[in-house]
Scaffold this active site. Structure first.
Site, short mmCIF file in Angstrom:
data_model
loop_
_atom_site.label_atom_id
_atom_site.label_comp_id
_atom_site.label_asym_id
_atom_site.label_seq_id
_atom_site.Cartn_x
_atom_site.Cartn_y
_atom_site.Cartn_z
N GLU A 368 0.87 -0.65 0.25
CA GLU A 368 -0.08 -0.25 0.00
C GLU A 368 0.31 1.86 -0.17
O GLU A 368 1.89 1.52 0.60
CB GLU A 368 -0.55 0.32 1.26
CG GLU A 368 -1.75 1.00 1.42
CD GLU A 368 -2.57 1.44 2.87
OE1 GLU A 368 -3.01 1.89 2.81
OE2 GLU A 368 -1.44 0.91 4.23
N LYS A 430 -9.65 0.40 -2.35
CA LYS A 430 -10.18 0.00 -0.68
C LYS A 430 -11.31 0.31 -0.38
O LYS A 430 -12.09 1.94 -0.59
CB LYS A 430 -9.51 0.92 0.31
CG LYS A 430 -9.01 -0.07 1.76
CD LYS A 430 -7.99 1.20 2.24
CE LYS A 430 -8.28 1.19 4.59
NZ LYS A 430 -7.25 1.90 5.23
N CYS A 481 -4.80 -3.48 4.25
CA CYS A 481 -4.04 -2.97 5.20
C CYS A 481 -5.44 -3.35 6.35
O CYS A 481 -6.25 -4.42 6.55
CB CYS A 481 -4.39 -1.28 5.90
SG CYS A 481 -2.96 -0.67 7.05
#
Length: 613
Positions: A368, A430, A481
């Protein structure tokens, strides 16, 4: 909070029967029955307990003189206030409750710290059983209000220890988030107190476990999409309970831990009562032995769960950890520094491949935010990425922040498949941006009060689909994440066809704080839950390769530039957890809620019957 009837507690006798509601027949301690249970019977209890004080003292001898409680500036508070007498204010009553519950609160705080030590970086998972049992005992037989206070006293130190990594942002953030999360444990504490009074004491561990599921269910979803950190399952990613994830996901692991802790609490309470009643006997010990057997059986059940690991085929991968300039809030350094780090590491990998020192991978994974500039807006960023991808000659999954194409001022956190011939292609955005980290709720109002929020200049815009991406010969499921903590995001990705799971993450802000370890164990649990290898790619560490059985095959150190190479299995089969989805969690949580409702109804019926008599 204590009402006027609480004020007789100080003149009521102390000991096991001090908190029993209703009349008492004498000082003898009796075995547990289907009726109300003494709050004072929790081991270590040494005083009267709150709202049951007046009822508890109804047929007990009291000290001569007026029945009074905590003194106020104007004199003692009568147990039955005269007309026009003012009750203590809300804060005053809260203070009285805190003082009366000081000993129990201290024990709850110690238990909360014990639960914190069960999580990484400490990782003493048996303490999770001790903490569950301790909270069950400390709330047993108490009023809902007292149970809520105990749950809160348990939750605050637990979350303070668990979330200390957030101190990089500020200790006020740690304290604020800990108090919010502890509020859920306060509700659970009230529920634990209620269900401890239900008939059939043998089922007490079941109600306890279901309430833990209900608490986690709520905390995982609200507010702002929830915050799943601190689930019992995440403290047990290397324990006998871990394989249960393949059957019912993280909620079933939590359930196994909680029902075991509840059974141990039940055994301890039964043995303590027998000891107080005059000694242990073979017949009297049987219920306690049965509770221990239940705890042992649930613990052993995990060993009987098969973990599917057989691969249909495999693929060679490389994970690039480029590193950052420094840990903390200012990890970015100068523009393109992080991107240059990942480009250089990939170019070095290409040289090793060309020299025959490393076998050529089928695909490469960057973390990321590996590109700290939007490659579609900055030509130099695009050129550097393209240079690295063409040098290695295989598709690269690139993590980048990209300006939203239609909504000005918004940014998307993406994983982009970059082909050496075709350039950038399919991408995943995301779905669950982090509140106050990647977007600011009520920005206009809050940023005036909390100026630190201005360090989040733009809000991240959430994606609307799962991250199944074809990267070379592999069909990978990309989660970014913190998304690895959310059951439904990972499960939906696997059910959509992912043969392996990739976690692109940037933990540079929280490096060397314990947070990367806490996130890594989630990858271990997800591997077993879904029967898939999990590849964690981090900018600064910890990057890792986790096999489908939860074994960490390789991992990097933090704040080092490194490249991991591995052959990972690609699997198409689904676990039972994939098939049943969230159903076990919903069912168990509903059982917990209904058990509280039943306890309230039975309590009201009992009070009605007493009035009728």
């Amino acid at each position: 909070m204590p009402s006027g009837s609480d004020t007789t507690a100080e003149t009521a006798p102390t000991g096991p029967d001090a908190d029993r509601p209703g009349p008492q027949s004498g000082p003898a301690v009796t075995p547990p029955t289907g009726g109300a249970v003494e709050g004072g019977e929790t081991p270590g209890e040494g005083g009267a307990g709150g709202e049951g004080g007046t009822a508890a003292s109804a047929n007990q001898p009291t000290a001569p003189g007026p029945t009074t409680s905590e003194p106020t500036a104007s004199g003692p508070i009568a147990s039955e206030p005269s007309t026009g007498e003012r009750r203590p204010g809300r804060l005053r009553r809260l203070g009285l409750l805190a003082r009366r519950e000081a000993r129990r609160s201290a024990l709850a705080a110690v238990s909360g710290l014990a639960l914190g030590l069960a999580f990484p970086p400490f990782g003493v998972w048996p303490l999770s059983l001790v903490a569950v049992a301790a909270l069950a005992l400390l709330t047993h037989g108490r009023t809902a209000r007292q149970g809520a206070w105990t749950g809160f006293a348990f939750g605050v130190p637990f979350f303070l220890l668990l979330l200390k990594w957030l101190s990089v942002v500020g200790w006020d953030a740690v304290i604020g988030l800990s108090i919010i999360q502890a509020a859920f444990l306060a509700l659970m504490g009230a529920g634990l107190a209620l269900v401890s009074r239900l008939p059939v004491p043998a089922l007490w561990p079941l109600w306890t476990a279901c309430l833990w599921i209900a608490e986690e269910w709520a905390r995982d979803r609200v507010p702002f999409g929830g915050f799943p950190w601190g689930r019992l399952a995440f403290a047990n990613t290397g324990s006998p309970y871990t394989p249960l994830a393949a059957l019912g996901g993280a909620p079933l692991v939590t359930f196994g831990v909680a029902v075991t802790g509840g059974a141990l609490a039940s055994a301890a309470l039964l043995l303590w009562r027998l000891k107080r009643a005059g000694g242990l006997s073979p017949r009297g010990v049987l219920p306690a032995a049965g509770a221990v057997v239940v705890a042992a059986a649930v613990t052993a059940a995990g060993f009987a769960v098969p973990i599917p690991t057989a691969a249909d085929d495999s693929v060679d991968i490389a994970v690039v950890q480029g590193n950052v300039q420094q840990p903390g809030m200012d990890f970015l350094g100068r523009p393109m520094m992080i991107l240059d780090n990942h480009v250089k590491a990939t170019l070095n990998l290409a040289k090793d491949v060309k020299a025959g020192r490393i076998a050529k991978p089928d695909l490469v994974i960057w973390p990321e935010n590996a590109s700290d500039l939007d490659p579609f807006q900055y030509r130099e960023a695009y050129a550097r990425i393209d240079e690295a991808v063409k040098a290695i000659g295989v598709p690269v999954l690139v993590g980048a922040l990209v300006d939203h194409p239609t909504k000005q001022g918004y940014v998307e956190n993406q994983g982009i498949v970059w082909d050496p011939k075709k350039g950038p292609g399919a991408s995943y955005t995301k779905q669950h941006p982090v509140p106050f980290g990647e977007y600011v709720p009520f920005r206009q109002e809050l940023s005036k009060i909390i100026t630190r929020l201005q360090r989040v200049p733009r809000d991240f815009y959430p994606g609307d689909h799962t991250g199944v991406l074809g990267v070379g010969p592999a069909r990978l499921g990309d989660v970014i994440c913190f998304e690895v903590a959310y059951d439904e995001i990972v499960r939906d990705t696997v059910n959509a066809g992912a043969r392996a799971i990739v976690v692109q993450t940037n933990n540079a802000t929280y490096g060397r704080s314990g947070q990367p370890e806490q996130q890594l164990v989630m990858s271990k649990l997800r591997a077993i839950e879904h029967g898939r290898p999990v590849i964690t790619a981090a900018t600064s560490g910890i990057s890792a390769v986790v096999s489908p059985d939860g074994t960490i095959e390789q991992r990097t150190k933090e704040f080092t530039q490194d490249v991991l190479t591995a052959r990972i299995p690609l699997r198409d089969g689904k676990t039972l957890a994939d098939r049943v989805g969230a159903m076990p969690e919903w069912v168990l949580a509903m059982v917990g809620v209904l058990s509280c409702a039943a306890a309230i109804m039975i309590g009201r019926r009992g009070r009605t019957d007493e009035k009728g008599q």
